[in-house]
Design a protein around this motif. Structure first.
Motif, PDB file in Angstrom:
ATOM      1  N   THR A  52      45.335  59.107  55.518  1.00 25.38           N
ATOM      2  CA  THR A  52      45.127  59.829  56.767  1.00 25.38           C
ATOM      3  C   THR A  52      44.430  59.023  57.857  1.00 25.38           C
ATOM      4  OG1 THR A  52      43.056  60.752  55.928  1.00 25.38           O
ATOM      5  CG2 THR A  52      45.068  62.049  55.558  1.00 25.38           C
ATOM      6  N   ASP A  53      44.110  57.761  57.602  1.00 24.44           N
ATOM      7  CA  ASP A  53      43.480  56.933  58.630  1.00 24.44           C
ATOM      8  C   ASP A  53      44.543  56.299  59.527  1.00 24.44           C
ATOM      9  OD1 ASP A  53      40.738  57.290  57.923  1.00 24.44           O
ATOM     10  OD2 ASP A  53      41.056  55.971  56.204  1.00 24.44           O
ATOM     11  N   ASP A  54      44.098  55.561  60.528  1.00 24.08           N
ATOM     12  CA  ASP A  54      45.003  54.867  61.430  1.00 24.08           C
ATOM     13  C   ASP A  54      45.589  53.619  60.784  1.00 24.08           C
ATOM     14  OD1 ASP A  54      44.487  56.750  63.414  1.00 24.08           O
ATOM     15  OD2 ASP A  54      42.820  55.592  64.234  1.00 24.08           O
ATOM     16  N   PHE A  55      45.106  53.259  59.606  1.00 22.56           N
ATOM     17  CA  PHE A  55      45.574  52.082  58.876  1.00 22.56           C
ATOM     18  C   PHE A  55      45.458  52.366  57.383  1.00 22.56           C
ATOM     19  CE2 PHE A  55      41.062  51.711  59.429  1.00 22.56           C
ATOM     20  CZ  PHE A  55      40.611  51.300  58.180  1.00 22.56           C
ATOM     21  N   GLU A  56      46.072  51.506  56.586  1.00 27.05           N
ATOM     22  CA  GLU A  56      45.926  51.587  55.134  1.00 27.05           C
ATOM     23  C   GLU A  56      45.625  50.195  54.608  1.00 27.05           C
ATOM     24  OE1 GLU A  56      49.652  53.043  53.624  1.00 27.05           O
ATOM     25  OE2 GLU A  56      50.738  51.367  54.445  1.00 27.05           O
ATOM     26  N   VAL A  57      44.935  50.145  53.483  1.00 27.43           N
ATOM     27  CA  VAL A  57      44.601  48.878  52.846  1.00 27.43           C
ATOM     28  C   VAL A  57      45.253  48.880  51.474  1.00 27.43           C
ATOM     29  CG1 VAL A  57      42.762  47.321  52.121  1.00 27.43           C
ATOM     30  CG2 VAL A  57      42.417  48.808  54.106  1.00 27.43           C
ATOM     31  N   VAL A  58      45.977  47.799  51.179  1.00 23.89           N
ATOM     32  CA  VAL A  58      46.778  47.721  49.973  1.00 23.89           C
ATOM     33  C   VAL A  58      46.402  46.474  49.177  1.00 23.89           C
ATOM     34  CG1 VAL A  58      49.155  47.511  49.113  1.00 23.89           C
ATOM     35  CG2 VAL A  58      48.670  48.916  51.134  1.00 23.89           C
ATOM     36  N   HIS A  59      46.287  46.632  47.865  1.00 24.58           N
ATOM     37  CA  HIS A  59      46.087  45.508  46.935  1.00 24.58           C
ATOM     38  C   HIS A  59      47.480  45.142  46.433  1.00 24.58           C
ATOM     39  CE1 HIS A  59      45.254  43.597  43.041  1.00 24.58           C
ATOM     40  NE2 HIS A  59      44.069  43.285  43.547  1.00 24.58           N
ATOM     41  N   SER A  60      47.938  43.944  46.749  1.00 27.76           N
ATOM     42  CA  SER A  60      49.298  43.522  46.411  1.00 27.76           C
ATOM     43  C   SER A  60      49.260  42.384  45.401  1.00 27.76           C
ATOM     44  CB  SER A  60      50.037  43.033  47.667  1.00 27.76           C
ATOM     45  OG  SER A  60      50.091  44.048  48.637  1.00 27.76           O
ATOM     46  N   THR A  61      50.022  42.523  44.331  1.00 30.96           N
ATOM     47  CA  THR A  61      50.182  41.455  43.346  1.00 30.96           C
ATOM     48  C   THR A  61      51.640  41.009  43.370  1.00 30.96           C
ATOM     49  OG1 THR A  61      48.444  42.388  41.947  1.00 30.96           O
ATOM     50  CG2 THR A  61      49.945  40.793  40.916  1.00 30.96           C
ATOM     51  N   PHE A  62      51.858  39.761  43.765  1.00 30.93           N
ATOM     52  CA  PHE A  62      53.191  39.179  43.822  1.00 30.93           C
ATOM     53  C   PHE A  62      53.389  38.406  42.521  1.00 30.93           C
ATOM     54  CE2 PHE A  62      51.475  39.649  48.040  1.00 30.93           C
ATOM     55  CZ  PHE A  62      52.519  40.204  48.763  1.00 30.93           C
ATOM     56  N   GLU A  63      54.270  38.892  41.682  1.00 33.37           N
ATOM     57  CA  GLU A  63      54.477  38.274  40.376  1.00 33.37           C
ATOM     58  C   GLU A  63      55.094  36.889  40.520  1.00 33.37           C
ATOM     59  OE1 GLU A  63      56.670  41.257  38.219  1.00 33.37           O
ATOM     60  OE2 GLU A  63      54.933  42.574  38.143  1.00 33.37           O
ATOM     61  N   PRO A  64      54.870  35.991  39.534  1.00 30.78           N
ATOM     62  CA  PRO A  64      55.447  34.645  39.599  1.00 30.78           C
ATOM     63  C   PRO A  64      56.965  34.701  39.749  1.00 30.78           C
ATOM     64  CG  PRO A  64      53.875  34.795  37.793  1.00 30.78           C
ATOM     65  CD  PRO A  64      54.064  36.194  38.332  1.00 30.78           C
ATOM     66  N   LEU A  65      57.500  33.763  40.525  1.00 28.24           N
ATOM     67  CA  LEU A  65      58.941  33.600  40.721  1.00 28.24           C
ATOM     68  C   LEU A  65      59.604  34.851  41.292  1.00 28.24           C
ATOM     69  CD1 LEU A  65      59.620  31.722  37.364  1.00 28.24           C
ATOM     70  CD2 LEU A  65      58.988  30.749  39.585  1.00 28.24           C
ATOM     71  N   PRO A  91      50.668  34.441  39.466  1.00 31.71           N
ATOM     72  CA  PRO A  91      50.729  35.548  40.421  1.00 31.71           C
ATOM     73  C   PRO A  91      49.881  35.252  41.657  1.00 31.71           C
ATOM     74  CG  PRO A  91      49.443  36.170  38.480  1.00 31.71           C
ATOM     75  CD  PRO A  91      49.991  34.794  38.231  1.00 31.71           C
ATOM     76  N   CYS A  92      50.209  35.909  42.745  1.00 33.32           N
ATOM     77  CA  CYS A  92      49.421  35.834  43.968  1.00 33.32           C
ATOM     78  C   CYS A  92      48.869  37.227  44.231  1.00 33.32           C
ATOM     79  CB  CYS A  92      50.295  35.396  45.143  1.00 33.32           C
ATOM     80  SG  CYS A  92      49.433  35.448  46.730  1.00 33.32           S
ATOM     81  N   ILE A  93      47.589  37.301  44.535  1.00 40.19           N
ATOM     82  CA  ILE A  93      46.967  38.580  44.872  1.00 40.19           C
ATOM     83  C   ILE A  93      46.543  38.529  46.328  1.00 40.19           C
ATOM     84  CG2 ILE A  93      45.036  40.139  44.410  1.00 40.19           C
ATOM     85  CD1 ILE A  93      45.335  39.419  41.497  1.00 40.19           C
ATOM     86  N   GLY A  98      59.352  42.306  42.136  1.00 39.64           N
ATOM     87  CA  GLY A  98      58.167  41.692  41.549  1.00 39.64           C
ATOM     88  C   GLY A  98      56.886  41.897  42.326  1.00 39.64           C
ATOM     89  N   LEU A  99      56.810  42.954  43.103  1.00 36.68           N
ATOM     90  CA  LEU A  99      55.617  43.268  43.881  1.00 36.68           C
ATOM     91  C   LEU A  99      54.991  44.540  43.328  1.00 36.68           C
ATOM     92  CD1 LEU A  99      53.677  42.981  46.279  1.00 36.68           C
ATOM     93  CD2 LEU A  99      55.393  44.150  47.680  1.00 36.68           C
ATOM     94  N   VAL A 100      53.712  44.462  42.954  1.00 36.17           N
ATOM     95  CA  VAL A 100      52.963  45.624  42.475  1.00 36.17           C
ATOM     96  C   VAL A 100      51.908  45.938  43.527  1.00 36.17           C
ATOM     97  CG1 VAL A 100      51.463  46.520  40.652  1.00 36.17           C
ATOM     98  CG2 VAL A 100      53.349  44.953  40.074  1.00 36.17           C
ATOM     99  N   GLU A 101      51.942  47.165  44.059  1.00 38.95           N
ATOM    100  CA  GLU A 101      51.020  47.537  45.126  1.00 38.95           C
ATOM    101  C   GLU A 101      50.186  48.747  44.710  1.00 38.95           C
ATOM    102  OE1 GLU A 101      53.118  46.608  49.240  1.00 38.95           O
ATOM    103  OE2 GLU A 101      54.372  47.818  47.918  1.00 38.95           O
ATOM    104  N   GLU A 102      48.904  48.701  45.095  1.00 36.78           N
ATOM    105  CA  GLU A 102      47.991  49.809  44.837  1.00 36.78           C
ATOM    106  C   GLU A 102      47.229  50.110  46.118  1.00 36.78           C
ATOM    107  OE1 GLU A 102      46.602  49.133  40.289  1.00 36.78           O
ATOM    108  OE2 GLU A 102      45.854  47.675  41.756  1.00 36.78           O
ATOM    109  N   LEU A 103      47.047  51.391  46.382  1.00 36.50           N
ATOM    110  CA  LEU A 103      46.349  51.809  47.590  1.00 36.50           C
ATOM    111  C   LEU A 103      44.845  51.648  47.403  1.00 36.50           C
ATOM    112  CD1 LEU A 103      46.828  53.067  50.404  1.00 36.50           C
ATOM    113  CD2 LEU A 103      46.491  55.300  49.327  1.00 36.50           C
ATOM    114  N   LEU A 104      44.221  50.869  48.273  1.00 35.48           N
ATOM    115  CA  LEU A 104      42.773  50.705  48.262  1.00 35.48           C
ATOM    116  C   LEU A 104      42.093  51.742  49.159  1.00 35.48           C
ATOM    117  CD1 LEU A 104      42.450  46.809  48.435  1.00 35.48           C
ATOM    118  CD2 LEU A 104      42.215  48.287  46.431  1.00 35.48           C
TER     119      LEU A 104
END
Length: 189
Positions: free
Chosen positions: A109-122, A177-179, A98-104
């Motif tokens: 190629t950087d030293d870090f990555e930023v991810v938009h995460s949506t945790f679906e209910p339950l 959901p939690c974002i 139930g986790l949907v992730e998108e790359l922000l």
């Protein structure tokens, strides 16, 4: 660390190289896993050889990412490597539990990555995750329970958390959901 000029557009090869290095794999180890030559892997990483769709599936499996995360979004040339539009985010992860992730981040190629995460209910992950990373998350909306190194925390919009190589898991036992925005170093996707 040497960084490429900011106007240089990032490529599939650069993303594959970044993922390989983030996984601690040598060219020889990845080549052995894929049943290909070191020279061919090197050419793919330098964009001198173009992998087939089947090759991309094998890369994705070996690097533990989704095939879709290897496809580049189409951005105007003057935005490539700098801007990621909301409708052009690359899906990453497996959508398991139930986790949907998108790359922000514009690329991997950087030293870090930023991810938009949506945790679906339950939804939740049952088994703790341990990664050789430092991670910080910020809850944008909703609520999320985090288990970090044996302690449980209930988080709400505006709260943030950090994980530094400890075992962790998450649970969204709530009806909404939690974002969250998640920063991971080094990149894992």
């Amino acid at each position: 660390m040497i960084h490429d000029p900011p106007n240089e557009s990032r490529t599939l090869g650069a993303d594959i190289r970044a993922l390989r290095k983030a996984r601690g794999l040598t060219l020889a180890e990845l080549a052995e896993t894929l049943g290909r030559s070191v020279g061919w892997i090197s050419q793919v990483e330098r964009d001198l050889s173009e992998p087939s769709i089947t090759d991309l599936r094998h890369f994705a499996r070996a690097l533990d990412v989704s095939v879709s995360s290897l496809f580049r979004s189409v951005a105007p040339e003057d935005e490539q490597g700098m801007i990621v539009r909301a409708d052009a985010r690359r899906p990453i992860g497996s959508r398991a539990a139930g986790l949907v992730e998108e790359l922000l981040s514009p690329d991997l190629t950087d030293d870090f990555e930023v991810v938009h995460s949506t945790f679906e209910p339950l939804s939740e992950i049952a088994e703790p995750v341990v990664r050789p990373t430092q991670e910080v998350g910020y809850i944008v909306s909703g609520r999320l329970d985090m288990w970090i190194a044996g302690r449980t925390f209930s988080l709400s919009a505006g709260d943030s958390f950090r994980v530094r190589g400890e075992p962790f898991r998450w649970m969204n036992p709530y009806s909404a959901p939690c974002i969250a925005i998640w920063v991971i170093a080094p990149p894992v996707y």
